[in-house]
Design an enzyme around this catalytic site. Sequence first.
Site, mmCIF file in Angstrom:
data_model
loop_
_atom_site.group_PDB
_atom_site.id
_atom_site.type_symbol
_atom_site.label_atom_id
_atom_site.label_comp_id
_atom_site.label_asym_id
_atom_site.label_seq_id
_atom_site.Cartn_x
_atom_site.Cartn_y
_atom_site.Cartn_z
ATOM 1 N N GLY A 49 -35.732 1.618 12.288
ATOM 2 C CA GLY A 49 -34.653 0.959 13.042
ATOM 3 C C GLY A 49 -34.460 -0.517 12.758
ATOM 4 N N ASP A 105 -35.870 -3.095 16.622
ATOM 5 C CA ASP A 105 -34.451 -2.896 16.907
ATOM 6 C C ASP A 105 -34.146 -2.996 18.398
ATOM 7 O OD1 ASP A 105 -35.812 -0.532 17.505
ATOM 8 O OD2 ASP A 105 -34.588 0.766 16.239
ATOM 9 N N ASP A 108 -37.093 -0.591 25.088
ATOM 10 C CA ASP A 108 -36.664 0.214 26.238
ATOM 11 C C ASP A 108 -37.809 0.238 27.260
ATOM 12 O OD1 ASP A 108 -35.461 2.021 27.934
ATOM 13 O OD2 ASP A 108 -35.697 3.751 26.608
ATOM 14 N N LYS A 136 -33.251 -3.366 26.723
ATOM 15 C CA LYS A 136 -32.754 -2.616 27.876
ATOM 16 C C LYS A 136 -33.745 -2.847 29.019
ATOM 17 C CE LYS A 136 -32.261 1.590 25.917
ATOM 18 N NZ LYS A 136 -31.727 2.955 25.665
ATOM 19 N N PHE A 157 -28.055 5.113 26.284
ATOM 20 C CA PHE A 157 -28.539 5.423 24.953
ATOM 21 C C PHE A 157 -27.523 4.930 23.924
ATOM 22 C CE2 PHE A 157 -29.602 7.924 21.235
ATOM 23 C CZ PHE A 157 -30.967 7.679 21.181
ATOM 24 N N ASP A 164 -30.773 5.078 15.975
ATOM 25 C CA ASP A 164 -30.360 6.430 15.620
ATOM 26 C C ASP A 164 -30.295 7.363 16.817
ATOM 27 O OD1 ASP A 164 -33.330 6.480 15.862
ATOM 28 O OD2 ASP A 164 -33.077 8.565 15.268
ATOM 29 N N ARG A 170 -27.682 5.214 11.890
ATOM 30 C CA ARG A 170 -28.316 3.907 11.663
ATOM 31 C C ARG A 170 -27.405 2.992 10.846
ATOM 32 N NH1 ARG A 170 -33.768 4.542 13.184
ATOM 33 N NH2 ARG A 170 -34.687 6.559 12.699
HETATM 34 P P1 IMP Z 1 -39.750 2.022 23.927
HETATM 35 O O1 IMP Z 1 -41.136 2.349 23.456
HETATM 36 O O2 IMP Z 1 -39.323 2.905 25.060
HETATM 37 O O3 IMP Z 1 -39.553 0.564 24.255
HETATM 38 O O4 IMP Z 1 -38.760 2.437 22.803
HETATM 39 C C1 IMP Z 1 -38.653 1.769 21.651
HETATM 40 C C2 IMP Z 1 -38.153 2.680 20.555
HETATM 41 O O5 IMP Z 1 -37.387 3.777 21.060
HETATM 42 C C3 IMP Z 1 -37.235 1.909 19.665
HETATM 43 O O6 IMP Z 1 -37.915 1.445 18.551
HETATM 44 C C4 IMP Z 1 -36.192 2.923 19.282
HETATM 45 O O7 IMP Z 1 -36.591 3.573 18.108
HETATM 46 C C5 IMP Z 1 -36.190 3.916 20.379
HETATM 47 N N1 IMP Z 1 -35.063 3.687 21.316
HETATM 48 C C6 IMP Z 1 -35.121 3.188 22.574
HETATM 49 N N2 IMP Z 1 -33.910 3.137 23.127
HETATM 50 C C7 IMP Z 1 -33.052 3.612 22.205
HETATM 51 C C8 IMP Z 1 -31.623 3.806 22.186
HETATM 52 O O8 IMP Z 1 -30.878 3.525 23.140
HETATM 53 N N3 IMP Z 1 -31.111 4.304 21.035
HETATM 54 C C9 IMP Z 1 -31.878 4.630 19.956
HETATM 55 N N4 IMP Z 1 -33.197 4.456 19.931
HETATM 56 C C10 IMP Z 1 -33.790 3.965 21.050
HETATM 57 MG MG MG Z 2 -37.373 1.876 16.533
#
Ligand code: IMP
Ligand code: MG
Length: 188
Positions: A49, A105, A108, A136, A157, A164, A170
């Site tokens: 990403g 990227d 979340d 986010k 999302f 992606d 992407r």
């Molecule tokens: P986290 O571990 O929940 O913070 O998520 C991080 C990873 O989840 C990022 O590197 C993205 O690959 C994926 N991700 C989180 N939110 C989104 C989204 O809205 N769209 C696409 N990929 C996401």
């Molecule tokens: Mg990622």
Amino acid sequence: MQHPLVKEILLTEEQIEKRVKELGDEVTKYYKSQEVKENTLILVGLLKGCVPFMAKLMSKIDYQCQTEYMKVSSYFGATQSSGKVNILLDLGIDIEGKTVLLVEDIIDTGLTIQYVKEYLESKNPKEVKVIALVDKPEGRKVDVELDWCGFSIPNKFVIGYGLDYDERFRNLPYVAVCDTDKLDDWKW
Ligand code: IMP
Ligand code: MG
């Protein structure tokens, strides 16, 4: 024509370009004010990403950089984080005493970045900071510090500019909200 899974463009290519230039300037200013081993900043991008953001960002950083990558998985194709992180491609260099900037990227839940940051910190670098194109904040499950962030967006999302859905989109030059209502019976 826009893809039917693109619901709404949130960040245009122009907005992203402008913001990444600002981030590049801030990052440059910060590292120029620091004591950095071998005067070389180690950029560590999280594949896949990070690619468009990292490419744009590094071109806006006016400081000597080494570019490295790691690949971790936490998503497994779904639109919800599984909370489990695996290292698929490890860092191939020694970062002891070095100054590292982790490039992601999107943040979340924060689980991925927390895991990778702690992993890198266990290698005794001088410092690990984090930069992400998109944040986010409502999705956060763990408290992680973001040092620089391009944009804060609502908990939806999103796809494009490296992000992606099921490995697609992407390459979109913008960040868009994905029409998740259509995903259940979507056929590629
Ligand atoms: P986290 O571990 O929940 O913070 O998520 C991080 C990873 O989840 C990022 O590197 C993205 O690959 C994926 N991700 C989180 N939110 C989104 C989204 O809205 N769209 C696409 N990929 C996401
Ligand atoms: Mg990622």
